[in-house]
Write an enzyme that holds these catalytic residues in place. Structure first.
Site, short mmCIF file in Angstrom:
data_model
loop_
_atom_site.label_atom_id
_atom_site.label_comp_id
_atom_site.label_asym_id
_atom_site.label_seq_id
_atom_site.Cartn_x
_atom_site.Cartn_y
_atom_site.Cartn_z
N SER A 106 1.96 -15.63 -1.55
CA SER A 106 0.91 -15.45 -1.99
C SER A 106 -0.03 -16.42 -2.27
O SER A 106 -0.43 -17.20 -1.94
CB SER A 106 1.31 -14.09 -2.25
OG SER A 106 0.88 -12.77 -3.55
N ASP A 255 -2.19 -14.16 0.90
CA ASP A 255 -2.25 -13.04 1.83
C ASP A 255 -2.89 -12.44 2.12
O ASP A 255 -2.33 -10.97 2.86
CB ASP A 255 -0.86 -13.06 2.15
CG ASP A 255 -0.40 -11.97 0.91
OD1 ASP A 255 -1.44 -12.44 -0.58
OD2 ASP A 255 0.76 -11.38 0.72
#
Length: 461
Positions: A106, A255
């Site tokens: 992330s 992401d």
């Protein structure tokens, strides 16, 4: 949370606490487990598992390790290549995969990575299945009524295969474009792709809808993901929007399951403001089913005041988009999210989706013919001060009578002009003390009062 998997997957520094061997074993288990589930239901076809990855250098290593484990256990692995987390969730759901895997850490720096597991409905994997994965990693697997020191390999024609599935990613892009209710022609839009998963998707979507698109941080090299870029370093986009005279800007994380906005003046529009703008838009059109927006306990006090004025109800969950989604599913809510930019539109997606979020914000701007700054002008975000206090035992520290009395004293003093939140960190030996009030000085004074009590009591233990 489990031993390896937290609220957002198995995350750590690549080849330190998350290794290629971990990935291989996760693949081995998932390939075998979902194949066994199918066999027990009378289906002898191999398990089908779809995989996506972000732009980190280590993502290729983890992808190949996962694929090796999956096919060795008899599953077929379908590769989306570099793509977003929400695209994996979308493809897993619409193409009826047994599960999905996203390789990403992330918003973390490039040297970290993670493995996120997604079920066949496009949702984050259930805790029971994750517990089985962890048990296999630790060598103490018990499932289907048996103990397994090791799970069997597939042989001969039962060994799985790998399928290039870039068509699935392209179909997701088409889906996003189909959600564009209005043409964006004449709109100048800035996109910060964080040198991550959205780099080859976001611009294609906005271009297709007619926007004049300006992109920064869309040149990934394996080590620059999130580096001074994206939703966690939004100052670059703020400057870019003002310098280029853009109508609006959107910043994604590595992401692309998060999105933060920048208005035409260069001001940040965070997740709370996004919930306010879209919640109000839904309320005005009588589309806010259950009349409830789902937030976390970290949403700003000002958001709740604004919702009260609009007659919009709200729920508060623990921090984590996983908990937001669980509440939404259980209670039939259509909109929810976090201050950090994880926004869930449950009619359209089962996870936070940064590009979808930016499309929905564009929709409000186009429908109401207003600038982003005009859409947020009635929202007053309260100053917030947060201090982390290191403690020996989180539960003992928070339950302390004197600490609780200090917290209650602050809550009483603030009344309806602010709030105090004291909670345990989910990953560290910390108590987080947060106050929101009308001025930063008030926040700091009240935080200091509670922190001093906690430190005093810790010193005496």
């Amino acid at each position: 949370m489990g031993k390896y998997f937290g609220t957002d997957g198995f995350r750590g520094e690549a080849n330190k606490n998350l290794t290629a061997d971990h990935a291989y074993k996760i693949g081995r288990f998932l390939g075998w487990y979902y194949g066994e589930l199918k066999k027990q239901s009378g289906d002898d076809t191999p398990a089908r598992i779809v995989i996506g990855k972000d732009t980190r250098r280590s993502s290729y290593m983890f992808e190949y390790s996962l694929v090796g484990g999956l096919v060795a256990s008899g599953a077929d692995a379908y590769l989306l290549h570099v793509t977003t987390t929400p695209s994996v969730a979308y493809v897993a759901r619409v193409d009826e995969f047994d599960c999905g895997i996203m390789i990403s850490a992330s918003h973390n720096p490039y040297y970290d990575n993670g493995i996120k597991l997604i079920n066949g409905n496009g949702e984050k994997m259930d805790e029971d299945t994750i517990s089985l994965v962890e048990a296999y990693l630790d060598g103490n697997l018990n499932v289907f009524g048996k103990d397994y020191a090791e799970i069997p390999y597939a042989h001969r024609d039962e060994i799985g295969c790998t399928v290039d599935y870039v068509s699935g990613r392209n179909r997701y892009v088409g889906y996003l474009i189909s959600l564009g209710v209005y043409s964006f022609k004449g709109m100048k839009v800035g996109l910060d792709c964080a040198n991550g998963s959205s780099w080859n998707i976001a611009k294609a979507v906005f271009d297709a809808l007619g926007a004049k698109t300006y992109v920064i941080n869309a040149d990934p090299n394996g080590t620059n993901i999130n580096t001074d870029a994206g939703s966690t370093h939004i100052e670059g986009l703020q400057k870019f929007v003002v310098e280029k005279g853009l109508d609006v800007g959107f910043a994604y994380d590595g992401d692309a399951d998060r999105c933060l906005c920048v208005d035409e003046k260069g001001n940040v529009v965070d997740g709370d403001a996004i919930l306010y703008v879209y919640g109000r838009y839904m309320k005005e059109r009588e589309k806010l089913i259950t009349n409830t927006v789902v937030t976390t306990v970290m949403s700003n006090f000002g958001l709740y005041k604004a919702f009260d004025e609009l007659g919009i109800g709200y729920a508060k969950t623990a921090v984590g988009d996983k908990y937001v989604y669980e509440y939404m599913q259980k209670n039939g809510c259509r909109l929810g999210g976090e201050q950090s930019g994880h926004i869930i539109f449950s009619k359209y997606a089962s996870t936070g989706d940064g590009i979808l979020t930016s499309l929905k914000m564009m929709e409000v701007m186009m429908a109401k013919k207003k600038k982003m700054s005009q859409l947020t002008e009635d929202l007053h975000i309260y100053p917030q001060v947060l201090v982390n206090v290191k403690v020996k035992d989180k539960a003992v520290a928070q339950a302390d009578k004197d600490v609780q009395e200090a917290v209650q004293k602050v809550a009483d003093a603030l009344g309806d002009t602010g709030r105090i939140l004291v909670r345990e960190s989910g990953t560290e030996p910390l108590i987080r003390v947060m106050v929101e009030a009308e001025t930063e000085e008030i926040c700091k004074n009240y935080v200091d009062d509670v922190v001093s009590i906690i430190n005093k009591k810790e010193a005496a233990r």
